[in-house]
Design an enzyme around this catalytic site. Structure first.
Site, PDB file in Angstrom:
ATOM      1  N   ASN A  62      34.826 -14.489 -47.547  1.00 49.81           N
ATOM      2  CA  ASN A  62      33.449 -14.755 -47.983  1.00 49.81           C
ATOM      3  C   ASN A  62      32.568 -13.539 -47.769  1.00 49.81           C
ATOM      4  O   ASN A  62      32.741 -12.794 -46.815  1.00 49.81           O
ATOM      5  CB  ASN A  62      32.873 -15.958 -47.219  1.00 49.81           C
ATOM      6  CG  ASN A  62      33.687 -17.214 -47.478  1.00 49.81           C
ATOM      7  OD1 ASN A  62      34.433 -17.275 -48.467  1.00 49.81           O
ATOM      8  ND2 ASN A  62      33.596 -18.180 -46.587  1.00 49.81           N
ATOM      9  N   HIS A  75      36.479  -8.944 -48.104  1.00 41.40           N
ATOM     10  CA  HIS A  75      35.968  -8.757 -49.468  1.00 41.40           C
ATOM     11  C   HIS A  75      34.555  -8.183 -49.457  1.00 41.40           C
ATOM     12  O   HIS A  75      33.866  -8.207 -50.473  1.00 41.40           O
ATOM     13  CB  HIS A  75      35.985 -10.083 -50.239  1.00 41.40           C
ATOM     14  CG  HIS A  75      37.377 -10.545 -50.544  1.00 41.40           C
ATOM     15  ND1 HIS A  75      37.652 -11.844 -50.915  1.00 41.40           N
ATOM     16  CD2 HIS A  75      38.569  -9.901 -50.529  1.00 41.40           C
ATOM     17  CE1 HIS A  75      38.968 -11.974 -51.116  1.00 41.40           C
ATOM     18  NE2 HIS A  75      39.547 -10.811 -50.884  1.00 41.40           N
ATOM     19  N   CYS A 121      25.858   3.204 -53.231  1.00 42.32           N
ATOM     20  CA  CYS A 121      25.639   3.976 -54.458  1.00 42.32           C
ATOM     21  C   CYS A 121      26.966   4.166 -55.201  1.00 42.32           C
ATOM     22  O   CYS A 121      28.017   4.337 -54.601  1.00 42.32           O
ATOM     23  CB  CYS A 121      25.040   5.342 -54.108  1.00 42.32           C
ATOM     24  SG  CYS A 121      24.745   6.334 -55.582  1.00 42.32           S
ATOM     25  N   TYR A 159      24.565 -11.157 -59.209  1.00 46.98           N
ATOM     26  CA  TYR A 159      24.498 -10.969 -57.748  1.00 46.98           C
ATOM     27  C   TYR A 159      23.103 -11.252 -57.203  1.00 46.98           C
ATOM     28  O   TYR A 159      22.948 -11.784 -56.100  1.00 46.98           O
ATOM     29  CB  TYR A 159      24.987  -9.568 -57.365  1.00 46.98           C
ATOM     30  CG  TYR A 159      26.495  -9.513 -57.343  1.00 46.98           C
ATOM     31  CD1 TYR A 159      27.226  -9.160 -58.479  1.00 46.98           C
ATOM     32  CD2 TYR A 159      27.196  -9.938 -56.225  1.00 46.98           C
ATOM     33  CE1 TYR A 159      28.608  -9.179 -58.475  1.00 46.98           C
ATOM     34  CE2 TYR A 159      28.583  -9.966 -56.212  1.00 46.98           C
ATOM     35  CZ  TYR A 159      29.286  -9.597 -57.351  1.00 46.98           C
ATOM     36  OH  TYR A 159      30.654  -9.654 -57.345  1.00 46.98           O
ATOM     37  N   SER A 168      41.290 -21.726 -51.735  1.00 43.16           N
ATOM     38  CA  SER A 168      42.236 -22.259 -52.722  1.00 43.16           C
ATOM     39  C   SER A 168      43.552 -21.487 -52.660  1.00 43.16           C
ATOM     40  O   SER A 168      44.553 -21.887 -53.249  1.00 43.16           O
ATOM     41  CB  SER A 168      41.638 -22.139 -54.130  1.00 43.16           C
ATOM     42  OG  SER A 168      41.342 -20.767 -54.396  1.00 43.16           O
TER      43      SER A 168
HETATM   44  C1  BV8 Z   1      43.719  -6.083 -55.558  1.00 45.87           C
HETATM   45  C2  BV8 Z   1      34.216 -10.564 -53.668  1.00 45.87           C
HETATM   46  C3  BV8 Z   1      45.001  -4.274 -56.238  1.00 45.87           C
HETATM   47  C4  BV8 Z   1      33.370 -10.479 -54.879  1.00 45.87           C
HETATM   48  C5  BV8 Z   1      36.352 -11.510 -54.340  1.00 45.87           C
HETATM   49  C6  BV8 Z   1      48.126 -12.237 -60.619  1.00 45.87           C
HETATM   50  C7  BV8 Z   1      48.784 -12.788 -59.530  1.00 45.87           C
HETATM   51  C8  BV8 Z   1      48.425 -12.450 -58.228  1.00 45.87           C
HETATM   52  C9  BV8 Z   1      47.375 -11.550 -57.984  1.00 45.87           C
HETATM   53  C10 BV8 Z   1      46.731 -11.021 -59.086  1.00 45.87           C
HETATM   54  C11 BV8 Z   1      47.074 -11.346 -60.381  1.00 45.87           C
HETATM   55  N1  BV8 Z   1      46.257 -10.680 -61.208  1.00 45.87           N
HETATM   56  C12 BV8 Z   1      45.400  -9.935 -60.487  1.00 45.87           C
HETATM   57  C13 BV8 Z   1      45.700 -10.100 -59.200  1.00 45.87           C
HETATM   58  C14 BV8 Z   1      45.044  -9.483 -58.067  1.00 45.87           C
HETATM   59  C15 BV8 Z   1      43.720 -10.174 -57.790  1.00 45.87           C
HETATM   60  C16 BV8 Z   1      43.884 -11.663 -57.622  1.00 45.87           C
HETATM   61  O1  BV8 Z   1      44.351 -12.124 -56.605  1.00 45.87           O
HETATM   62  N2  BV8 Z   1      43.470 -12.391 -58.662  1.00 45.87           N
HETATM   63  C17 BV8 Z   1      43.569 -13.842 -58.630  1.00 45.87           C
HETATM   64  C18 BV8 Z   1      42.308 -14.441 -59.268  1.00 45.87           C
HETATM   65  C19 BV8 Z   1      44.832 -14.252 -59.352  1.00 45.87           C
HETATM   66  N3  BV8 Z   1      43.279  -9.600 -56.528  1.00 45.87           N
HETATM   67  C20 BV8 Z   1      42.533  -8.497 -56.564  1.00 45.87           C
HETATM   68  O2  BV8 Z   1      42.152  -7.955 -57.581  1.00 45.87           O
HETATM   69  C21 BV8 Z   1      42.221  -7.884 -55.212  1.00 45.87           C
HETATM   70  N4  BV8 Z   1      42.502  -6.488 -55.271  1.00 45.87           N
HETATM   71  O3  BV8 Z   1      44.660  -6.797 -55.705  1.00 45.87           O
HETATM   72  O4  BV8 Z   1      43.775  -4.734 -55.690  1.00 45.87           O
HETATM   73  C22 BV8 Z   1      44.991  -2.808 -56.140  1.00 45.87           C
HETATM   74  C23 BV8 Z   1      46.085  -2.189 -55.530  1.00 45.87           C
HETATM   75  C24 BV8 Z   1      46.111  -0.825 -55.483  1.00 45.87           C
HETATM   76  C25 BV8 Z   1      45.053  -0.074 -56.006  1.00 45.87           C
HETATM   77  C26 BV8 Z   1      43.943  -0.715 -56.580  1.00 45.87           C
HETATM   78  C27 BV8 Z   1      43.909  -2.091 -56.643  1.00 45.87           C
HETATM   79  C28 BV8 Z   1      40.743  -8.058 -54.894  1.00 45.87           C
HETATM   80  C29 BV8 Z   1      40.453  -9.493 -54.662  1.00 45.87           C
HETATM   81  C30 BV8 Z   1      39.031  -9.637 -54.139  1.00 45.87           C
HETATM   82  C31 BV8 Z   1      38.125 -10.115 -55.263  1.00 45.87           C
HETATM   83  N5  BV8 Z   1      36.785 -10.349 -54.717  1.00 45.87           N
HETATM   84  N6  BV8 Z   1      35.128 -11.670 -53.829  1.00 45.87           N
HETATM   85  C32 BV8 Z   1      32.348 -11.574 -54.879  1.00 45.87           C
HETATM   86  O5  BV8 Z   1      32.440 -12.526 -54.079  1.00 45.87           O
HETATM   87  O6  BV8 Z   1      31.452 -11.466 -55.716  1.00 45.87           O
HETATM   88  S1  BV8 Z   1      37.374 -12.825 -54.450  1.00 45.87           S
HETATM   89  C33 BV8 Z   1      36.538 -14.297 -54.384  1.00 45.87           C
HETATM   90  O7  BV8 Z   1      37.572 -15.300 -54.379  1.00 45.87           O
HETATM   91  C34 BV8 Z   1      35.753 -14.573 -53.118  1.00 45.87           C
HETATM   92  O8  BV8 Z   1      35.831 -13.557 -52.135  1.00 45.87           O
HETATM   93  C35 BV8 Z   1      36.424 -15.830 -52.586  1.00 45.87           C
HETATM   94  O9  BV8 Z   1      36.315 -15.974 -51.241  1.00 45.87           O
HETATM   95  C36 BV8 Z   1      37.798 -15.541 -53.013  1.00 45.87           C
HETATM   96  C37 BV8 Z   1      38.843 -16.574 -52.867  1.00 45.87           C
HETATM   97  O10 BV8 Z   1      38.347 -17.763 -53.374  1.00 45.87           O
HETATM   98  P1  BV8 Z   1      38.169 -18.954 -52.309  1.00 45.87           P
HETATM   99  O11 BV8 Z   1      37.387 -18.422 -51.148  1.00 45.87           O
HETATM  100  O12 BV8 Z   1      39.493 -19.552 -52.020  1.00 45.87           O
HETATM  101  O13 BV8 Z   1      37.229 -19.915 -53.089  1.00 45.87           O
HETATM  102  P2  BV8 Z   1      37.667 -20.974 -54.201  1.00 45.87           P
HETATM  103  O14 BV8 Z   1      36.422 -21.418 -54.896  1.00 45.87           O
HETATM  104  O15 BV8 Z   1      38.817 -20.445 -55.001  1.00 45.87           O
HETATM  105  O16 BV8 Z   1      38.249 -22.191 -53.349  1.00 45.87           O
HETATM  106  C38 BV8 Z   1      37.394 -22.912 -52.489  1.00 45.87           C
HETATM  107  C39 BV8 Z   1      38.296 -23.852 -51.712  1.00 45.87           C
HETATM  108  O17 BV8 Z   1      37.506 -24.593 -50.796  1.00 45.87           O
HETATM  109  C40 BV8 Z   1      39.003 -24.873 -52.604  1.00 45.87           C
HETATM  110  O18 BV8 Z   1      40.351 -24.981 -52.186  1.00 45.87           O
HETATM  111  C41 BV8 Z   1      38.243 -26.180 -52.310  1.00 45.87           C
HETATM  112  O19 BV8 Z   1      39.116 -27.307 -52.377  1.00 45.87           O
HETATM  113  C42 BV8 Z   1      37.820 -25.952 -50.890  1.00 45.87           C
HETATM  114  N7  BV8 Z   1      36.611 -26.667 -50.482  1.00 45.87           N
HETATM  115  C43 BV8 Z   1      35.499 -26.937 -51.214  1.00 45.87           C
HETATM  116  N8  BV8 Z   1      34.599 -27.582 -50.426  1.00 45.87           N
HETATM  117  C44 BV8 Z   1      35.143 -27.679 -49.189  1.00 45.87           C
HETATM  118  C45 BV8 Z   1      36.431 -27.112 -49.215  1.00 45.87           C
HETATM  119  N9  BV8 Z   1      37.233 -27.056 -48.129  1.00 45.87           N
HETATM  120  C46 BV8 Z   1      36.761 -27.576 -46.985  1.00 45.87           C
HETATM  121  N10 BV8 Z   1      35.534 -28.159 -46.873  1.00 45.87           N
HETATM  122  C47 BV8 Z   1      34.713 -28.222 -47.948  1.00 45.87           C
HETATM  123  N11 BV8 Z   1      33.499 -28.794 -47.825  1.00 45.87           N
HETATM  124 ZN    ZN Z   2      23.372   7.972 -54.782  1.00 44.06          ZN
END
Ligand code: BV8
Ligand code: ZN
Length: 250
Positions: A106, A123, A131, A71, A193
């Site tokens: 983001n 997010h 903390c 980070y 994505s």
């Molecule tokens: C939850 C913060 C439950 C941290 C982030 C299986 C199936 C379905 C879901 C799941 C599964 N297994 C686990 C899950 C749940 C999981 C999930 O979805 N996993 C995925 C990977 C399968 N989700 C979670 O865990 C969420 N919580 O479900 O909680 C729960 C319920 C009850 C009680 C307790 C818990 C939490 C998800 C949040 C995770 N945190 N970020 C940090 O950033 O450090 S996610 C992270 O990915 C970022 O926030 C990011 O924004 C996000 C999504 O990615 P994208 O933004 O889409 O970025 P990516 O690189 O993937 O794509 C970029 C795109 O841009 C591409 O399409 C590319 O073509 C395009 N691009 C590139 N350049 C350009 C462009 N487009 C236009 N112009 C350009 N120039």
């Molecule tokens: Zn503290």
């Protein structure tokens, strides 16, 4: 990579001109042209490791120094970058609709720097820390922290105030995002994505409530099958073109 045709942009602009309630959903792709690495593109690795391994509570418990190194590296990249034309176009759109909400995945704060105000960060925000043991929170904007950031109140580890995989999203932000997805007439999805849930699920909510879905991306994604119009091209080029086409049509 073909860019969106003028005809497709004109169609999207016409849908936006008819629209009174717009919801915009953004992902890392809208920050790519600011020089911010995306998560799943070729630059999506950090020291050979993926965000999914680092951005988890387990990863932090196991190796808090390693996760803070990730980070702090991202903070060092982000503190010098500026919003790009995609962020600016979205900030311009905000004032053109009676009802508008930007839902961003983001954590880079660039929408806020570009002037967006009617927005939720579902997010979290990488500049805020909190903390792990008490209610202390701090907005450490622009600062790269120590290797071992500790709470000034109780001495426990601080953590980035972002949502890690497996963690719940901020309840109020998610409620507002779901409400906007249900009520919007158009959902404009840019630079995601569409693999992370529940964020990507908002597109299905919008569609189920009859919204027109417009996607902007440099390539087709998991969401393209659910989009009425997919504009292939860079968000920093397509979104300003969309705003220009909206104005031209008035
Ligand atoms: C939850 C913060 C439950 C941290 C982030 C299986 C199936 C379905 C879901 C799941 C599964 N297994 C686990 C899950 C749940 C999981 C999930 O979805 N996993 C995925 C990977 C399968 N989700 C979670 O865990 C969420 N919580 O479900 O909680 C729960 C319920 C009850 C009680 C307790 C818990 C939490 C998800 C949040 C995770 N945190 N970020 C940090 O950033 O450090 S996610 C992270 O990915 C970022 O926030 C990011 O924004 C996000 C999504 O990615 P994208 O933004 O889409 O970025 P990516 O690189 O993937 O794509 C970029 C795109 O841009 C591409 O399409 C590319 O073509 C395009 N691009 C590139 N350049 C350009 C462009 N487009 C236009 N112009 C350009 N120039
Ligand atoms: Zn503290």
């Amino acid at each position: 990579m073909s860019t969106a045709s003028d005809e497709m942009i004109a169609r999207a602009a016409a849908a936006l001109r008819r629209c009174r309630n717009l919801c915009v959903l953004t992902g890392a792709g809208v920050s790519a042209e600011s020089g911010v690495p995306t998560f799943r593109g070729p630059d999506g690795f950090w020291q050979g490791r993926r965000a999914e391994d680092l951005a988890t509570p387990e990863g932090f418990r196991r190796d808090p120094r390693g996760v803070w190194a990730f980070y702090n590296w991202r903070r060092s990249v982000l503190k010098d970058v500026k919003p790009n034309a995609a962020h600016e176009a979205i900030a311009q759109l905000e004032g053109r609709f009676p009802a508008f909400l930007l839902v961003t995945q983001n954590v880079d704060n660039l929408h806020r720097l570009a002037g967006s105000r009617r927005m939720v960060e579902i997010h979290g925000n990488i500049w805020r820390v909190r903390c792990t043991a008490c209610a202390y929170r701090e907005d450490a904007f622009g600062r790269v922290l120590a290797d071992e950031p500790r709470c000034p109140g109780c001495g426990a580890w601080l953590r980035p105030d972002v949502v890690w995989f497996g963690e719940m999203l901020p309840v109020e932000a998610l409620r507002r995002a779901e409400e906007a997805a249900q009520a919007c007439e158009v959902m404009l999805v840019a630079g995601t994505s569409g693999v992370v849930y529940p964020a990507a699920g908002l597109v299905h909510v919008a569609r189920a409530h009859g919204a027109t879905v417009i996607e902007v991306n440099i390539e087709r994604t998991e969401l393209s099958a659910f989009a009425d119009i997919t504009l292939i091209g860079k968000a920093g080029e397509v979104l300003p073109a969309l705003v220009r086409a909206m104005d031209a049509g008035e």
